[in-house]
Design a protein around this motif. Structure first.
Motif, mmCIF file in Angstrom:
data_model
loop_
_atom_site.group_PDB
_atom_site.id
_atom_site.type_symbol
_atom_site.label_atom_id
_atom_site.label_comp_id
_atom_site.label_asym_id
_atom_site.label_seq_id
_atom_site.Cartn_x
_atom_site.Cartn_y
_atom_site.Cartn_z
ATOM 1 N N SER A 30 -31.928 52.273 38.690
ATOM 2 C CA SER A 30 -31.952 51.885 37.287
ATOM 3 C C SER A 30 -30.973 50.740 37.085
ATOM 4 O O SER A 30 -30.031 50.564 37.875
ATOM 5 C CB SER A 30 -31.599 53.067 36.376
ATOM 6 N N VAL A 31 -31.190 49.952 36.038
ATOM 7 C CA VAL A 31 -30.348 48.795 35.748
ATOM 8 C C VAL A 31 -29.971 48.816 34.273
ATOM 9 O O VAL A 31 -30.808 49.098 33.405
ATOM 10 C CB VAL A 31 -31.088 47.479 36.068
ATOM 11 N N ALA A 32 -28.717 48.523 33.980
ATOM 12 C CA ALA A 32 -28.236 48.451 32.601
ATOM 13 C C ALA A 32 -27.260 47.284 32.467
ATOM 14 O O ALA A 32 -26.481 47.024 33.391
ATOM 15 C CB ALA A 32 -27.576 49.769 32.194
ATOM 16 N N VAL A 71 -30.910 39.538 43.096
ATOM 17 C CA VAL A 71 -31.558 39.191 41.831
ATOM 18 C C VAL A 71 -32.267 37.849 41.998
ATOM 19 O O VAL A 71 -31.679 36.874 42.475
ATOM 20 C CB VAL A 71 -30.540 39.122 40.676
ATOM 21 N N SER A 72 -33.521 37.809 41.615
ATOM 22 C CA SER A 72 -34.313 36.583 41.710
ATOM 23 C C SER A 72 -34.913 36.262 40.345
ATOM 24 O O SER A 72 -34.919 37.092 39.441
ATOM 25 C CB SER A 72 -35.433 36.769 42.749
ATOM 26 N N GLY A 73 -35.409 35.019 40.212
ATOM 27 C CA GLY A 73 -36.121 34.655 39.000
ATOM 28 C C GLY A 73 -35.313 33.897 37.972
ATOM 29 O O GLY A 73 -35.752 33.748 36.827
ATOM 30 N N ILE A 74 -34.108 33.397 38.344
ATOM 31 C CA ILE A 74 -33.322 32.570 37.435
ATOM 32 C C ILE A 74 -33.418 31.139 37.938
ATOM 33 O O ILE A 74 -32.870 30.800 38.987
ATOM 34 C CB ILE A 74 -31.856 33.029 37.368
ATOM 35 N N GLN A 75 -34.118 30.294 37.194
ATOM 36 C CA GLN A 75 -34.383 28.925 37.623
ATOM 37 C C GLN A 75 -33.087 28.153 37.864
ATOM 38 O O GLN A 75 -32.182 28.144 37.036
ATOM 39 C CB GLN A 75 -35.234 28.213 36.579
ATOM 40 N N VAL A 90 -34.352 42.468 39.396
ATOM 41 C CA VAL A 90 -33.317 43.082 40.220
ATOM 42 C C VAL A 90 -34.013 43.848 41.349
ATOM 43 O O VAL A 90 -34.798 44.763 41.100
ATOM 44 C CB VAL A 90 -32.435 44.033 39.397
ATOM 45 N N ASN A 91 -33.724 43.442 42.584
ATOM 46 C CA ASN A 91 -34.367 44.032 43.754
ATOM 47 C C ASN A 91 -33.371 44.851 44.563
ATOM 48 O O ASN A 91 -32.250 44.405 44.804
ATOM 49 C CB ASN A 91 -34.948 42.938 44.647
ATOM 50 N N VAL A 92 -33.791 46.034 44.989
ATOM 51 C CA VAL A 92 -32.997 46.865 45.889
ATOM 52 C C VAL A 92 -33.873 47.226 47.081
ATOM 53 O O VAL A 92 -35.006 47.694 46.910
ATOM 54 C CB VAL A 92 -32.480 48.142 45.197
ATOM 55 N N SER A 93 -33.355 46.984 48.287
ATOM 56 C CA SER A 93 -34.112 47.302 49.495
ATOM 57 C C SER A 93 -33.184 47.890 50.542
ATOM 58 O O SER A 93 -31.962 47.728 50.481
ATOM 59 C CB SER A 93 -34.806 46.057 50.046
ATOM 60 N N SER A 94 -33.775 48.575 51.524
ATOM 61 C CA SER A 94 -33.001 49.140 52.628
ATOM 62 C C SER A 94 -32.700 48.050 53.646
ATOM 63 O O SER A 94 -33.562 47.237 53.982
ATOM 64 C CB SER A 94 -33.774 50.275 53.298
ATOM 65 N N LEU A 95 -31.466 48.022 54.148
ATOM 66 C CA LEU A 95 -31.081 47.051 55.166
ATOM 67 C C LEU A 95 -31.915 47.228 56.436
ATOM 68 O O LEU A 95 -32.220 46.258 57.129
ATOM 69 C CB LEU A 95 -29.594 47.201 55.497
#
Length: 278
Positions: free
Chosen positions: A147-149, A181-185, A220-225
């Motif tokens: 979750s993100v806040a 985090v992606s998507g900020i030009q 906001v992306n979370v992935s396993s290393l």
């Protein structure tokens, strides 16, 4: 009289059998959670992602059939059978706790897999031999929640704003996670590696920003290393509004002759800006 003797002998045998069972050899599992397994028993470990390393730890302490306690009864823990393509590291020898590391194949399909394990009394010096048991693990990419806040973030150009990312690791692996985090030009934010141990929930701070005013919808992306298949994403909103400093920069570039005056102290800055152009 004979009937009474037979009954007494019958119950005595039952009691003796119960004592023998209670005092039998066992394995105390301490990780990924506490459990006890007896010879040829089985245990369900939990969930792990494809390619995510997980561990099984046991205590070396056990008893024999008479109830005698051996603090170092088990000297080694080994995996005797496991799926093709998996990697196993058996335990060290003669430790108070014995740990094996198991890495499923990165291409392992979703499903429940069987592992055969053996706790060994080396040389059988304690006369307890080996204890074999079966462990099951469910391979699935769905091994955590996130979750993100806050979901809406407000700021000024270039101003770092902190968001909170919560990772609830519902699997049995302690493999690190990567937050990105992606998507900020026009902005390339650096990923951060964090750890949320199995069966725990951890909260992490992550700073985001944008260089120019506008409304952004970063992800906001979370992935396993260890496993790119283990990943989740949450979209948020980032609203960047011009700062007063930006307004003054705009004045210097020929903005309106009569600007909006926010506070008396800003009038002086405005006049200085005009004079600098003379």
């Amino acid at each position: 009289m004979l009937r009474s003797v037979v009954l007494i002998m019958f119950f005595a045998l039952l009691a003796l059998g119960a004592v023998s069972f209670a005092a039998g050899t066992y394995v105390n599992i301490t990780e990924p959670y506490n459990a006890t397994v007896t010879s040829n028993g089985s245990i369900y470990l939990g969930k792990a992602g494809p390619g995510q390393t997980f561990s099984v730890t046991i205590s070396s302490l056990t008893t024999n059939g008479t109830g005698a306690v051996f603090s170092r009864g088990w000297n080694k823990l080994v995996v005797t059978s496991y799926p093709k393509g998996w990697v196993v590291k058996n335990s060290a020898l003669y430790r108070s706790t014995l740990t094996i590391d198991i890495t499923p194949s990165p291409q392992a399909a979703n499903g429940t897999y069987k592992l055969e394990l053996s706790a060994v009394n080396i040389g059988n010096y304690s006369k307890i031999g080996s204890l074999n048991f079966v462990a099951y693990v469910n391979i699935t990419p769905n091994v955590f929640r996130m979750s993100v806040a806050p979901e809406k973030v407000y700021g000024s150009p270039g101003e770092p704003k902190s968001i909170t990312v919560t990772i609830n690791n519902t699997g049995v692996s302690d493999s690190p996670f990567i937050i990105n985090v992606s998507g900020i030009q026009g902005v390339q934010l650096q990923p951060e590696t964090v750890i949320a141990l199995h069966h725990t929930s951890e909260t992490f701070k992550y700073a985001i920003f944008a260089r120019t005013p506008g409304r952004y919808t970063p992800t906001v992306n979370v992935s396993s290393l260890e496993s790119p298949l283990v990943r989740k994403s949450v979209g948020i909103n980032l609203d960047i509004k011009p700062s007063l400093l930006d307004d003054y920069y705009a004045i210097g570039q020929g903005s309106p002759i009569f600007p909006i005056i926010y506070e008396p102290s800003y009038v002086l800055m405005y006049v200085i800006g005009l004079l600098s152009k003379l």
